[in-house]
Design a protein around this motif. Structure first.
Motif, short mmCIF file in Angstrom:
data_model
loop_
_atom_site.label_atom_id
_atom_site.label_comp_id
_atom_site.label_asym_id
_atom_site.label_seq_id
_atom_site.Cartn_x
_atom_site.Cartn_y
_atom_site.Cartn_z
N ALA A 39 57.06 17.69 -33.75
CA ALA A 39 56.28 16.55 -33.29
C ALA A 39 57.04 15.26 -33.55
O ALA A 39 57.82 15.13 -34.49
N HIS A 40 56.82 14.30 -32.65
CA HIS A 40 57.44 13.00 -32.81
C HIS A 40 56.89 12.30 -34.05
O HIS A 40 55.73 12.46 -34.41
N GLY A 41 57.72 11.50 -34.68
CA GLY A 41 57.27 10.71 -35.82
C GLY A 41 56.41 9.56 -35.36
O GLY A 41 56.40 9.17 -34.20
N LEU A 42 55.70 9.00 -36.30
CA LEU A 42 54.84 7.85 -36.06
C LEU A 42 55.68 6.57 -36.12
O LEU A 42 56.45 6.37 -37.06
N VAL A 43 55.51 5.70 -35.11
CA VAL A 43 56.22 4.43 -35.09
C VAL A 43 55.22 3.29 -35.20
O VAL A 43 54.22 3.25 -34.48
N LYS A 44 55.51 2.35 -36.09
CA LYS A 44 54.71 1.15 -36.24
C LYS A 44 55.55 -0.06 -35.84
O LYS A 44 56.65 -0.25 -36.36
N ILE A 45 55.03 -0.86 -34.92
CA ILE A 45 55.66 -2.11 -34.53
C ILE A 45 54.88 -3.22 -35.23
O ILE A 45 53.70 -3.43 -34.93
N GLY A 77 52.36 4.34 -32.51
CA GLY A 77 51.10 4.84 -33.04
C GLY A 77 50.36 3.83 -33.88
O GLY A 77 49.18 4.00 -34.17
N MET A 78 51.06 2.76 -34.28
CA MET A 78 50.46 1.68 -35.06
C MET A 78 51.04 0.35 -34.61
O MET A 78 52.22 0.27 -34.25
N ILE A 79 50.20 -0.69 -34.65
CA ILE A 79 50.70 -2.06 -34.46
C ILE A 79 50.27 -2.87 -35.68
O ILE A 79 49.19 -2.66 -36.24
N ALA A 118 43.78 -3.81 -28.50
CA ALA A 118 44.45 -2.58 -28.93
C ALA A 118 43.50 -1.48 -29.35
O ALA A 118 43.88 -0.30 -29.36
N ARG A 119 42.27 -1.85 -29.68
CA ARG A 119 41.36 -0.89 -30.31
C ARG A 119 41.15 0.35 -29.44
O ARG A 119 40.90 0.26 -28.24
N GLY A 120 41.30 1.52 -30.07
CA GLY A 120 41.13 2.77 -29.36
C GLY A 120 42.38 3.24 -28.65
O GLY A 120 42.42 4.36 -28.14
N ARG A 121 43.42 2.39 -28.61
CA ARG A 121 44.67 2.74 -27.93
C ARG A 121 45.81 2.99 -28.91
O ARG A 121 46.76 3.69 -28.59
N THR A 122 45.71 2.39 -30.08
CA THR A 122 46.66 2.58 -31.15
C THR A 122 45.98 2.16 -32.44
O THR A 122 44.91 1.54 -32.39
N GLU A 123 46.54 2.50 -33.59
CA GLU A 123 45.92 2.12 -34.85
C GLU A 123 46.34 0.69 -35.23
O GLU A 123 47.50 0.30 -35.06
N ILE A 124 45.39 -0.06 -35.75
CA ILE A 124 45.59 -1.47 -36.05
C ILE A 124 45.77 -1.64 -37.55
O ILE A 124 44.93 -1.22 -38.35
N VAL A 125 46.88 -2.29 -37.93
CA VAL A 125 47.21 -2.51 -39.33
C VAL A 125 47.22 -4.00 -39.61
O VAL A 125 47.89 -4.77 -38.91
#
Length: 227
Positions: A2-8, A26-28, A52-59
């Motif tokens: 599986a691909h790793g999780l990427v946070k921008i 997967g995260m912004i 972004a909500r529901g489309r990627t995780e919000i940090v």
């Protein structure tokens, strides 16, 4: 694999937010630290989070934020995660997690092998640990400085809380960082910028693709801290 999780991290406008989501991040990350060139107002953050909500995780990234600041962020932005990037204690992590029912990511600065041990008190109290490069002496920012560290220090960590790697990553280095450190989940800020605090949409796409390739190619087995 599986691909790793990427946070921008450090997004501040609609165009770069959409680029991150389209690229598959997967995260912004939204930064709430006035000394940072990536700092956003509550109004801007709330608008971006709603988009972004529901489309990627919000940090929501904070640095030793007081209760009033955290309260306002949770009320207006409603993030999925709080990223604590200061000197917050394990007790503070537990307190915020319990109060808001939010997932906690604790960032820790790494320069040498002994720094890895600073993560151990947090293992059973947070949902994810982020290993970032310690800032240069005299730096105003705890992260986002474009600094790196010896990724080999992370080799061999196993069985525990999920880990994320940050610090000096860019499209040219991220695959090597994943391979050397053995951590497939990565976080980037300055490495996808055309100028300080100004994200580049094309670099975001290239970075995510490079990170995915690196995560696919790395040796099997996630690297996590022992509990």
């Amino acid at each position: 694999m599986a691909h790793g999780l990427v946070k921008i991290c450090g997004l501040s406008n609609d165009a770069t937010l959409e680029a991150a989501i389209a690229a598959g991040a997967g995260m912004i990350g939204l930064v709430f630290f006035e000394k940072s060139p990536r700092h956003v107002s509550l109004e801007t953050a709330a608008r971006l989070a709603d988009r972004a909500r529901g489309r990627t995780e919000i940090v929501a990234l904070t640095v030793n934020a007081d209760d009033a600041t955290i309260e306002a962020i949770m009320d207006r932005v409603r993030p999925d995660w709080l990223q604590l990037h200061g000197s917050e204690t394990p007790e503070r992590c537990v307190e915020l997690k319990a109060r808001y029912g939010v997932r906690i990511m604790k960032a820790l600065g790494i320069r040498e092998a002994d720094d890895i041990a600073t993560a151990l008190p947090y293992v059973s109290h947070v949902d994810r640990l982020l290993f970032d490069a310690k800032p240069p002496k005299g730096a105003d920012l705890p992260g986002g400085n474009g600094a790196s560290f010896d990724w080999a220090l992370l080799q061999g960590l196993d069985h525990g809380v999920p880990l994320m790697l940050s610090g000096g990553l860019d499209p040219r280095t991220v695959a090597d960082a994943i391979r050397i450190g053995g951590i497939g989940d990565v976080d980037v800020s300055s490495g996808v910028e055309r100028a300080r605090g100004e994200k580049d949409e094309d670099l975001i796409h290239v970075f995510v693709a490079a990170a995915r390739q690196g995560a696919t190619d790395r040796p099997a087995g996630d690297r996590t801290l022992p509990g």
